[in-house]
Write a protein that holds these residues in place. Structure first.
Motif, PDB file in Angstrom:
ATOM      1  N   SER A  80       0.783  -1.275   0.005  1.00 31.17           N
ATOM      2  CA  SER A  80       0.027   0.225  -0.040  1.00 31.17           C
ATOM      3  C   SER A  80       0.910   1.286   0.124  1.00 31.17           C
ATOM      4  CB  SER A  80      -0.766   0.000   1.243  1.00 31.17           C
ATOM      5  OG  SER A  80      -1.665  -1.023   1.351  1.00 31.17           O
ATOM      6  N   VAL A  81       2.254   1.168  -0.087  1.00 30.31           N
ATOM      7  CA  VAL A  81       2.977   2.264   0.063  1.00 30.31           C
ATOM      8  C   VAL A  81       3.377   2.776  -1.322  1.00 30.31           C
ATOM      9  CG1 VAL A  81       5.274   3.166   0.941  1.00 30.31           C
ATOM     10  CG2 VAL A  81       4.026   1.460   2.217  1.00 30.31           C
ATOM     11  N   PRO A  82       3.479   4.086  -1.537  1.00 35.11           N
ATOM     12  CA  PRO A  82       3.737   4.795  -2.891  1.00 35.11           C
ATOM     13  C   PRO A  82       5.403   4.297  -2.974  1.00 35.11           C
ATOM     14  CG  PRO A  82       2.754   6.309  -1.535  1.00 35.11           C
ATOM     15  CD  PRO A  82       2.677   5.200  -0.425  1.00 35.11           C
ATOM     16  N   GLU A  83       5.326   4.488  -4.553  1.00 37.57           N
ATOM     17  CA  GLU A  83       6.918   3.987  -4.755  1.00 37.57           C
ATOM     18  C   GLU A  83       7.866   4.917  -4.453  1.00 37.57           C
ATOM     19  OE1 GLU A  83       6.647   3.851  -9.057  1.00 37.57           O
ATOM     20  OE2 GLU A  83       5.150   2.236  -9.108  1.00 37.57           O
ATOM     21  N   GLY A 117      -0.061  -2.530   9.102  1.00 38.18           N
ATOM     22  CA  GLY A 117      -1.322  -1.837   9.189  1.00 38.18           C
ATOM     23  C   GLY A 117      -1.074  -0.713  10.232  1.00 38.18           C
ATOM     24  N   ILE A 118      -1.378  -1.102  11.439  1.00 41.95           N
ATOM     25  CA  ILE A 118      -1.633  -0.028  12.722  1.00 41.95           C
ATOM     26  C   ILE A 118      -0.241   0.709  13.003  1.00 41.95           C
ATOM     27  CG2 ILE A 118      -3.742  -0.693  13.477  1.00 41.95           C
ATOM     28  CD1 ILE A 118      -2.278  -2.267  15.766  1.00 41.95           C
ATOM     29  N   ALA A 119       1.040   0.381  12.490  1.00 44.81           N
ATOM     30  CA  ALA A 119       2.171   1.029  12.995  1.00 44.81           C
ATOM     31  C   ALA A 119       2.615   1.735  11.524  1.00 44.81           C
ATOM     32  CB  ALA A 119       3.306   0.108  13.301  1.00 44.81           C
ATOM     33  N   LEU A 120       2.448   1.187  10.327  1.00 42.47           N
ATOM     34  CA  LEU A 120       3.102   1.731   9.233  1.00 42.47           C
ATOM     35  C   LEU A 120       2.111   3.042   8.628  1.00 42.47           C
ATOM     36  CD1 LEU A 120       4.851   0.128   6.354  1.00 42.47           C
ATOM     37  CD2 LEU A 120       3.059   1.858   5.758  1.00 42.47           C
ATOM     38  N   LEU A 121       0.666   2.525   8.610  1.00 36.56           N
ATOM     39  CA  LEU A 121      -0.272   3.322   8.067  1.00 36.56           C
ATOM     40  C   LEU A 121      -0.566   4.820   8.610  1.00 36.56           C
ATOM     41  CD1 LEU A 121      -2.878   0.806   6.950  1.00 36.56           C
ATOM     42  CD2 LEU A 121      -1.100   1.695   5.604  1.00 36.56           C
ATOM     43  N   PRO A 122      -0.358   4.870   9.986  1.00 27.73           N
ATOM     44  CA  PRO A 122      -0.479   6.155  10.514  1.00 27.73           C
ATOM     45  C   PRO A 122       0.386   6.824   9.857  1.00 27.73           C
ATOM     46  CG  PRO A 122      -0.683   4.556  12.308  1.00 27.73           C
ATOM     47  CD  PRO A 122      -0.289   3.742  11.016  1.00 27.73           C
ATOM     48  N   ILE A 123       1.638   6.756   9.908  1.00 31.14           N
ATOM     49  CA  ILE A 123       2.807   7.794   9.170  1.00 31.14           C
ATOM     50  C   ILE A 123       2.331   8.046   7.863  1.00 31.14           C
ATOM     51  CG2 ILE A 123       5.170   7.981   8.852  1.00 31.14           C
ATOM     52  CD1 ILE A 123       5.783   6.231  11.141  1.00 31.14           C
ATOM     53  N   LEU A 124       2.049   6.901   7.104  1.00 30.36           N
ATOM     54  CA  LEU A 124       1.710   7.279   5.673  1.00 30.36           C
ATOM     55  C   LEU A 124       0.433   8.040   5.426  1.00 30.36           C
ATOM     56  CD1 LEU A 124       1.811   6.358   2.620  1.00 30.36           C
ATOM     57  CD2 LEU A 124       0.361   4.414   3.084  1.00 30.36           C
ATOM     58  N   TYR A 125      -0.609   7.920   6.352  1.00 28.06           N
ATOM     59  CA  TYR A 125      -1.868   8.786   6.193  1.00 28.06           C
ATOM     60  C   TYR A 125      -1.904  10.043   7.109  1.00 28.06           C
ATOM     61  CZ  TYR A 125      -3.601   4.419   4.248  1.00 28.06           C
ATOM     62  OH  TYR A 125      -3.659   3.345   3.273  1.00 28.06           O
ATOM     63  N   PHE A 126      -1.028  10.029   8.034  1.00 33.24           N
ATOM     64  CA  PHE A 126      -1.132  11.296   8.920  1.00 33.24           C
ATOM     65  C   PHE A 126       0.201  12.147   9.133  1.00 33.24           C
ATOM     66  CE2 PHE A 126      -5.007   9.002   9.962  1.00 33.24           C
ATOM     67  CZ  PHE A 126      -5.817   9.978   9.983  1.00 33.24           C
ATOM     68  N   SER A 342      -6.635  13.854  -2.014  1.00 31.17           N
ATOM     69  CA  SER A 342      -5.185  13.083  -2.144  1.00 31.17           C
ATOM     70  C   SER A 342      -5.569  11.629  -2.200  1.00 31.17           C
ATOM     71  CB  SER A 342      -4.345  13.766  -1.152  1.00 31.17           C
ATOM     72  OG  SER A 342      -4.917  13.180   0.132  1.00 31.17           O
ATOM     73  N   ALA A 343      -4.755  10.981  -2.331  1.00 32.19           N
ATOM     74  CA  ALA A 343      -4.743   9.398  -2.194  1.00 32.19           C
ATOM     75  C   ALA A 343      -4.984   8.894  -0.895  1.00 32.19           C
ATOM     76  CB  ALA A 343      -3.523   8.649  -2.854  1.00 32.19           C
ATOM     77  N   ASN A 344      -4.397   9.655   0.030  1.00 31.60           N
ATOM     78  CA  ASN A 344      -4.524   9.018   1.558  1.00 31.60           C
ATOM     79  C   ASN A 344      -5.889   9.579   1.978  1.00 31.60           C
ATOM     80  OD1 ASN A 344      -1.741   8.250   1.521  1.00 31.60           O
ATOM     81  ND2 ASN A 344      -0.681  10.169   2.769  1.00 31.60           N
ATOM     82  N   GLU A 345      -6.208  10.811   1.721  1.00 30.70           N
ATOM     83  CA  GLU A 345      -7.593  11.431   2.127  1.00 30.70           C
ATOM     84  C   GLU A 345      -8.665  10.306   1.428  1.00 30.70           C
ATOM     85  OE1 GLU A 345      -7.181  16.100   2.674  1.00 30.70           O
ATOM     86  OE2 GLU A 345      -7.188  15.159   0.602  1.00 30.70           O
ATOM     87  N   ALA A 346      -8.277   9.903   0.427  1.00 30.52           N
ATOM     88  CA  ALA A 346      -9.290   9.152  -0.425  1.00 30.52           C
ATOM     89  C   ALA A 346      -9.480   7.740   0.228  1.00 30.52           C
ATOM     90  CB  ALA A 346      -9.023   8.932  -1.796  1.00 30.52           C
TER      91      ALA A 346
END
Length: 596
Positions: A80-83, A117-126, A342-346
């Motif tokens: 799920s992480v951008p290139e 999930g809950i460790a990586l995604l918070p930084i990716l999205y927020f 944005s992709a994250n907001e979406a």
């Protein structure tokens, strides 16, 4: 992944509107690339995890981290992480497919899901640009490991009542954290902790905290019933100095991080449970084919065939629902991006829109896995109770999933609460259909017979009536209790059970109808058996839950009227479930594995 440009239902709207079978995504729609990613996960488990399960459970020093690092190097962390941060930038259904793929790895998927999930995604999205650039590449390639610190000794389901405090120091450079977190997965080897604390006593806020932060310390590894190979420790903060630039998101907006990430975590947990259940179902039938009693393999006996069939039915149904919802989330994500998000907001907005379905699937997915492993133990008999056979570990490991990502009780309550709030806000029209059901209760039932066409014409009429039963019960509950309904948890549980089963039953019918249109009804005849048996079981669930609800909140003429309505809405032709289950079991037994 290609998605048809239909008008997807809104989250929770399945209760009041039908869905066209051609509009749903099914596992038959997976691309070659998605199936390759799935197979990569299965191969990884077979080569790296399954041969050393005992070593993993014994917490051999550095072993789980080394497995995680290998998974990172394979690219499994970066789906799920951008290139730009070293990821593969793949779509949401692919991330579900990967999560399912690792789901049969016992303790490993617990570490995997917590990290990705809950460790990586918070930084990716927020996270801000600097935080993303600093942490995401390492978290993506496996050089860094992550953990998520939310739960405290006094706050589990009530996460926002956390007591951990964060105070800005006099110099204005660091926040000083004091408090305690518990049940923290990956704590023993994590480099980066997502920590939630109260700023100024009442501003719930997220922080990125590195493991070498002065004042951060760990408790001993917890001794757990299951998932023994995962690292679970307490994390203590004693005047821990966290740089001000490590605030994650906005001060006082930590709930947005916690709850939005949990929406995604819930449907992913369902996918992981699906992977574990498929593995356990395959082990069950292999043993049933090998074990001889009374001069016959036990797979020849009807009582065992019932169990093998029912494992397959519940697995197939929840899989249908998981990927239906996953596709709806992805479709909504694309729509929001087209509107300028944005992709994250979406993605966060899409997951928030379908939070009802995510909660439903968390419950159904974890309970299906529990059912499959429980019956797996029974199929193994005495050997099922032996630690030398696989069902011992599967049974113990399964149990945590009904607690993870919010207990199933909390998720049941949330699902109903979110649907009702959507109705009150006018986001979905619950009032109109509910009033129509009330009018129908007072009318004489129509005896006219419409011409029936389509594979599941009768079954979809039954689904429509079951939805009326939900509206009837929920509408009565709202009228009776209004603002105090939240206190009537037993009643809300009844309504939740009705909604969970109807969503899943509709999903499996839609899946089979769509695939039968492409492959032919004959090719999907056993899958049609599964859909019909699941619907039969659903009717029984709704009748019981509906009776309990009606009996608890009405009496006299009103109770008689609602009971008659429930009988009308749960009426269906009797199905020969014995023969249907025999046909299903025969396919699985012949294949010697879960075959769908």
């Amino acid at each position: 992944m290609e998605v048809t440009q239909n008008a997807a239902l809104k989250g929770g709207e399945f209760i009041i509107k039908p869905t066209n079978a051609q509009d749903v995504f099914t596992p038959a729609d997976f691309t070659e690339e998605q199936n390759y990613m799935y197979q990569t996960c299965l191969d990884f488990l077979a080569a790296e995890v399954h041969p050393i399960l005992e070593r993993i459970d014994n917490h051999e020093e550095g072993l789980m981290r080394s497995l995680m690092e290998k998974a990172g190097r394979l690219g499994l962390f970066g789906v799920s992480v951008p290139e730009q941060f070293g990821g593969l930038d793949m779509d949401f259904p692919t991330s579900l497919r990967v999560t399912e793929g690792v789901g049969g790895g016992h303790s490993f998927p617990v570490a995997f899901a917590a990290h990705t999930g809950i460790a990586l995604l918070p930084i990716l999205y927020f996270g801000n640009d600097e935080q993303k650039a600093k942490y995401l590449p390492g978290l993506t390639n496996g050089e860094l490991m992550g953990a998520y610190c939310l739960t405290e000794p006094g706050s589990g389901s009530d996460a926002l009542s956390a007591k951990t405090k964060a105070v800005l120091n006099a110099e204005g450079t660091h926040y000083v954290l004091n408090g305690q977190k518990m049940w923290i997965t990956n704590a023993g080897f994590a480099d980066v902790f997502i920590v939630f604390a109260q700023v100024d006593g009442d501003k719930f806020t997220g922080f990125i905290v590195e493991k070498n932060t002065p004042g951060l310390s760990l408790g001993n590894e917890e001794h757990k019933m299951g998932i023994r190979g995962s690292s679970t420790r307490q994390v203590f903060f004693s005047d821990a100095l966290v740089p001000k630039e490590n605030v994650l998101g906005e001060i006082g907006k930590g709930h947005l991080i916690a709850f939005n990430v949990l929406n995604i975590g819930r449907i992913k947990l369902a996918a992981a449970c699906l992977g574990g259940a498929k593995a356990a179902a395959t082990q069950s039938v292999k043993y049933a084919n090998e074990r001889v009693q009374f001069k016959l393999p036990i797979s020849k006996f009807g009582a065992i065939r019932f169990k093998i069939a029912q494992q397959a039915i519940r697995l197939y149904a929840v899989e249908s629902a998981i990927y239906r919802a996953g596709s709806d989330i992805y479709r909504m994500e694309q729509q929001l991006m087209a509107e300028g998000k944005s992709a994250n907001e979406a993605l966060l907005g899409a997951a928030r829109e379908f939070a009802v379905e995510c909660a439903i699937l968390k419950v159904e997915g974890s309970e299906v896995l529990d059912y499959v492993v429980d019956e797996g133990v029974q199929i193994y008999g005495g050997y099922g109770f032996s630690a030398d056979y696989p069902m011992d570990r599967a049974y113990r490991d399964s149990r945590i999933n009904r607690i993870f990502e919010g207990t199933n009780e909390i998720n049941r309550l949330l699902a109903v609460d979110m649907i009702l709030k959507k109705g009150l806000k006018g986001e979905i029209d619950l009032m109109g259909p509910a009033m129509a059901v009330q009018q129908e209760l007072l009318s004489i039932p129509s005896l006219s017979q419409e011409e029936e066409t389509g594979l599941f014409s009768k079954e979809f009429k039954t689904i429509a009536n079951l939805k009326k039963a939900i509206l009837m019960v929920a509408g009565t509950a709202v009228q009776k209790y209004a603002a105090t309904l939240a206190k009537e948890q037993e009643l809300l549980m009844n309504i939740a059970d009705m909604a969970i089963k109807v969503y899943t039953a509709e999903s499996v019918l839609l899946r089979v109808e769509k695939e039968a249109a492409a492959k032919g009804a004959e090719a999907m005849s056993v899958q049609a058996d599964m859909a019909r048996v699941y619907l039969t079981d659903t009717i029984d669930t709704l009748e019981k839950a509906g009776k309990d609800a009606i009996g608890s909140m009405t009496e006299g003429d009103e109770q008689r009227l609602l009971t008659m309505g429930l009988k009308r809405f749960t009426k269906a032709e009797l199905l020969n479930v014995r023969d249907a289950r025999r046909r299903i079991a025969a396919v699985v037994i012949e294949a010697n594995e879960y075959a769908f």
